[in-house]
Design an enzyme around this catalytic site. Structure first.
Site, mmCIF file in Angstrom:
data_model
loop_
_atom_site.group_PDB
_atom_site.id
_atom_site.type_symbol
_atom_site.label_atom_id
_atom_site.label_comp_id
_atom_site.label_asym_id
_atom_site.label_seq_id
_atom_site.Cartn_x
_atom_site.Cartn_y
_atom_site.Cartn_z
ATOM 1 N N ASP A 101 0.847 -1.188 0.000
ATOM 2 C CA ASP A 101 0.000 0.000 0.000
ATOM 3 C C ASP A 101 0.887 1.243 0.000
ATOM 4 O O ASP A 101 1.829 1.342 0.796
ATOM 5 C CB ASP A 101 -0.886 0.017 1.245
ATOM 6 C CG ASP A 101 -2.363 -0.081 0.898
ATOM 7 O OD1 ASP A 101 -2.855 0.841 0.226
ATOM 8 O OD2 ASP A 101 -3.004 -1.066 1.293
ATOM 9 N N ASP A 208 -3.197 4.397 -2.440
ATOM 10 C CA ASP A 208 -4.349 4.828 -1.644
ATOM 11 C C ASP A 208 -4.813 6.219 -2.091
ATOM 12 O O ASP A 208 -3.991 7.107 -2.350
ATOM 13 C CB ASP A 208 -3.931 4.858 -0.169
ATOM 14 C CG ASP A 208 -5.081 5.104 0.776
ATOM 15 O OD1 ASP A 208 -6.021 4.290 0.803
ATOM 16 O OD2 ASP A 208 -5.030 6.115 1.505
ATOM 17 N N GLU A 266 -6.633 3.669 -6.059
ATOM 18 C CA GLU A 266 -7.965 3.778 -5.477
ATOM 19 C C GLU A 266 -8.570 5.083 -5.972
ATOM 20 O O GLU A 266 -8.063 6.157 -5.668
ATOM 21 C CB GLU A 266 -7.867 3.770 -3.949
ATOM 22 C CG GLU A 266 -9.209 3.876 -3.251
ATOM 23 C CD GLU A 266 -9.079 4.049 -1.753
ATOM 24 O OE1 GLU A 266 -9.993 3.623 -1.039
ATOM 25 O OE2 GLU A 266 -8.066 4.628 -1.294
ATOM 26 N N HIS A 344 -10.545 -4.404 2.283
ATOM 27 C CA HIS A 344 -10.508 -4.087 3.716
ATOM 28 C C HIS A 344 -11.512 -3.009 4.103
ATOM 29 O O HIS A 344 -11.772 -2.818 5.296
ATOM 30 C CB HIS A 344 -9.100 -3.625 4.098
ATOM 31 C CG HIS A 344 -8.687 -2.380 3.383
ATOM 32 N ND1 HIS A 344 -8.442 -2.345 2.022
ATOM 33 C CD2 HIS A 344 -8.500 -1.110 3.816
ATOM 34 C CE1 HIS A 344 -8.120 -1.124 1.666
ATOM 35 N NE2 HIS A 344 -8.141 -0.338 2.730
ATOM 36 N N ASP A 345 -12.072 -2.292 3.126
ATOM 37 C CA ASP A 345 -13.037 -1.226 3.400
ATOM 38 C C ASP A 345 -14.478 -1.634 3.123
ATOM 39 O O ASP A 345 -15.377 -0.797 3.205
ATOM 40 C CB ASP A 345 -12.718 0.005 2.540
ATOM 41 C CG ASP A 345 -11.523 0.789 3.053
ATOM 42 O OD1 ASP A 345 -11.234 0.721 4.263
ATOM 43 O OD2 ASP A 345 -10.873 1.472 2.240
#
Length: 585
Positions: A101, A208, A266, A344-345
């Protein structure tokens, strides 16, 4: 038809690992890097080509590692830099690649850069973050510089008493935004967050909030919620005018380490396909691919929790899938996309889009696996998805919900409603359906103590795992499904292999929805040259007759059965939550 533009990051399947919840090796109740290393053979056996490791950097863990205090070190509970070196080398030794990440829109407020920035207005790093003076209303009361709402609620501005200015944070106050307009700041980011890890051998990054770096327009956002003090501003702070320049700089850094590094960005708040293409087309050459949120946002409210479970129709879902798939065919240049339902979100996909009822959850897990493996683009699988993990049960109290997003929303409803039980129950239903916690429950490795995730030592973190293991761990776990071809895990392995066997058709093929208005079944075709596949998915708890020839001009008699989630199913009716795939002669 010409051969596809083959690249490792297009052909392969990526497995996302959330370190805190993957595998605990030392009994402290939290997953760690040695735990990941111990399960690399399991990941390889699933058919995975690349692992994506969520933030393992040093952090106060206000937002579970997305608040980084040191890019060049590891959160001590996860392990050491030596553990990371071992993870990189052991992943490569198995023929897999590893991406990390890249969290560079903001840091932790504990990062040394921010500590210097807030120390005085004269500090050389003052402009490495975004500082603004106060505004004042007609009564002379101090107000933040604008009306933007944070992604986690409240204002994006926090007042700093020492220097008497506000700093910007699009997320929590402990996550101040970096000022990308400072060239010195950018160069420090590239050195510390990128070159440090590229030199260690990582193969790329999941980037991210990749479209939030350029935000020169700090004017008020339009008022879209009359009842709220602060307003949604995502269309203002995303996709700013300098984004392409910044991404070109990032690519220049990547190119220092070879030509085959991968980036997946993202990309929230980007409804215009032309803007998406401006990042991912071959001509732009800025990002390898992006995560669009069309599919996982289906059924969410203006604030995601302002909704009821299953507040969408299957046609809504199909249109969202279509929008992500169409990126492949849009524009004149080559572009690439992603296929995913979990990360994960996000809450668990079986609970969100199919059925987690005991009688349907296995069928639902297999059907969603078939659908995803037949979609074009790079396939991303989130840990636990391969065994059909589902959301925590409604009976769990709010105390089990540890995420800042869920907690802030529930507290806001409590405050605004004066503790109204009906309003709080409504908020709890939405959180149980959409909360990020569900993806962060530890993986159920077996039916033993702590689901095989951990063997918590007495006195460590209260003698329990950092998050409670799901109640169904005795029936849904890796050990029970290993070697069982009829399990969700067995089916995922089968479908990943089928995807690789028909790589050009399923990974690169053109997608087309059949009968978008159908409320129960999702049928789509994939085409590559003379090859064509038909995919059928029943998203209902009913047996559904399905005449493919009536809906698409295709004929069962001219279709070769490839696979079904129900053994041997070849007739013209789909069982509840059945998926099926055919080749067209």
């Amino acid at each position: 038809m010409s051969a596809p533009d083959r690249k490792w990051w297009k052909d392969g399947v990526v497995y996302q690992i959330y370190p805190a919840s993957f595998k605990d090796s030392n009994g402290d109740g939290m997953g760690d890097l040695p735990g990941i290393i111990s399960k690399l053979d399991y990941i390889k056996d699933l058919g995975i080509d690349t692992i994506w490791v969520c933030p393992m950097y040093d952090s106060p863990q206000i937002d579970m590692g997305y608040d980084i205090s040191d890019y060049e070190n590891v959160y001590p509970q996860f392990g050491t830099l030596q553990d990371m070196d071992t993870l990189i080398s052991e992943t490569h030794a198995r023929g897999m690649r590893i991406i990390l990440d890249l969290v560079i829109n903001h840091t932790s407020d504990q990062h040394a850069w921010f500590q210097e920035s807030r120390s005085s207005k004269d500090n050389p790093k003052r402009d490495w973050y975004i500082w603004q003076p106060a505004t004042y209303d007609s009564s002379g009361t101090r107000q933040p510089p604008n009306n933007w709402r944070s992604n986690f609620g409240g204002s994006v501005w926090t007042w700093d008493e020492a220097t008497e200015e506000y700093f910007l944070h699009l997320f929590t106050p402990e996550q101040p935004d970096l000022n990308w307009e400072s060239s010195a700041c950018r160069e420090a980011i590239y050195d510390s967050a990128m070159r440090f890890w590229l030199a260690k051998g990582v193969d790329g990054f999941r980037v991210d909030t990749v479209n939030m770096y350029s935000k020169p327009d700090l004017s008020d956002a339009p008022i879209t919620d009359e009842t709220a003090e602060f307003q949604f501003a995502g269309l203002q702070y995303c996709n700013g005018p300098s984004m392409h320049s910044y991404l070109n700089e990032i690519n220049a850094v990547l190119s220092e380490y070879g030509k085959d590094k991968m980036t997946v960005g993202e990309l929230p708040n980007t409804p215009d396909p032309a803007v998406i293409l401006s990042y991912v087309s071959a001509a732009a050459n800025e990002l390898s691919m992006v995560f669009q949120f069309d599919v996982v946002d289906v059924g969410m409210g203006p604030h995601k929790f302002q909704t009821e479970p299953f507040d969408f129709t299957l046609p809504d879902f199909k249109r969202a899938v279509r929008r992500t798939q169409e990126i492949l065919g849009a524009g004149t240049g080559d572009a690439w996309t992603t296929a995913f339902l979990e990360n994960h979100d996000q809450a668990r996909s079986i609970s969100r889009f199919a059925s987690d009822a005991p009688e349907h959850r296995v069928a639902s897990g297999k059907m969603l696996a078939l659908m995803l493996c037949a979609l074009s683009g790079t396939l991303f699988v989130y840990q636990g998805q391969e065994i059909g993990m589902v959301n925590a049960p409604m009976e769990w109290p709010m105390e089990e919900y540890k995420d800042v997003d869920s907690g802030n929303y529930y507290a806001m409803v409590d405050r605004l409603s004066g503790g109204d039980p009906e309003k709080l129950a409504e908020a709890k239903r939405a959180i149980q359906y959409l909360g990020r916690e569900h993806a962060r429950l530890p993986i159920s490795w077996d039916g033993g103590k702590d689901a095989g995730f951990s063997d918590v030592k007495e006195g460590e973190v209260g003698g329990k795992t950092w998050m409670r293991v799901n109640d169904d761990y005795e029936t849904c776990n890796v050990a029970k499904q290993l070697g069982d071809p009829k399990s969700v895990l067995g089916y995922w392995k089968r479908m990943i292999q089928l995807r690789k066997n028909f790589l050009e058709l399923l990974v690169y093929g053109a997608f087309e929805v059949v009968d978008e208005a159908d409320e129960k079944t999702f049928c789509f075709t994939k085409t590559w040259g003379e090859q064509k596949a038909v995919v059928l998915c029943n998203f209902s708890a009913e047996t559904v007759p399905f005449k493919v020839d009536e809906k698409s001009g295709l004929d069962f008699d001219r279709m070769e059965w490839l696979d079904s989630t129900v053994d041997g199913a070849k007739g013209a009716a789909l069982a509840p939550y059945e998926g099926r795939i055919y080749l067209v002669e």
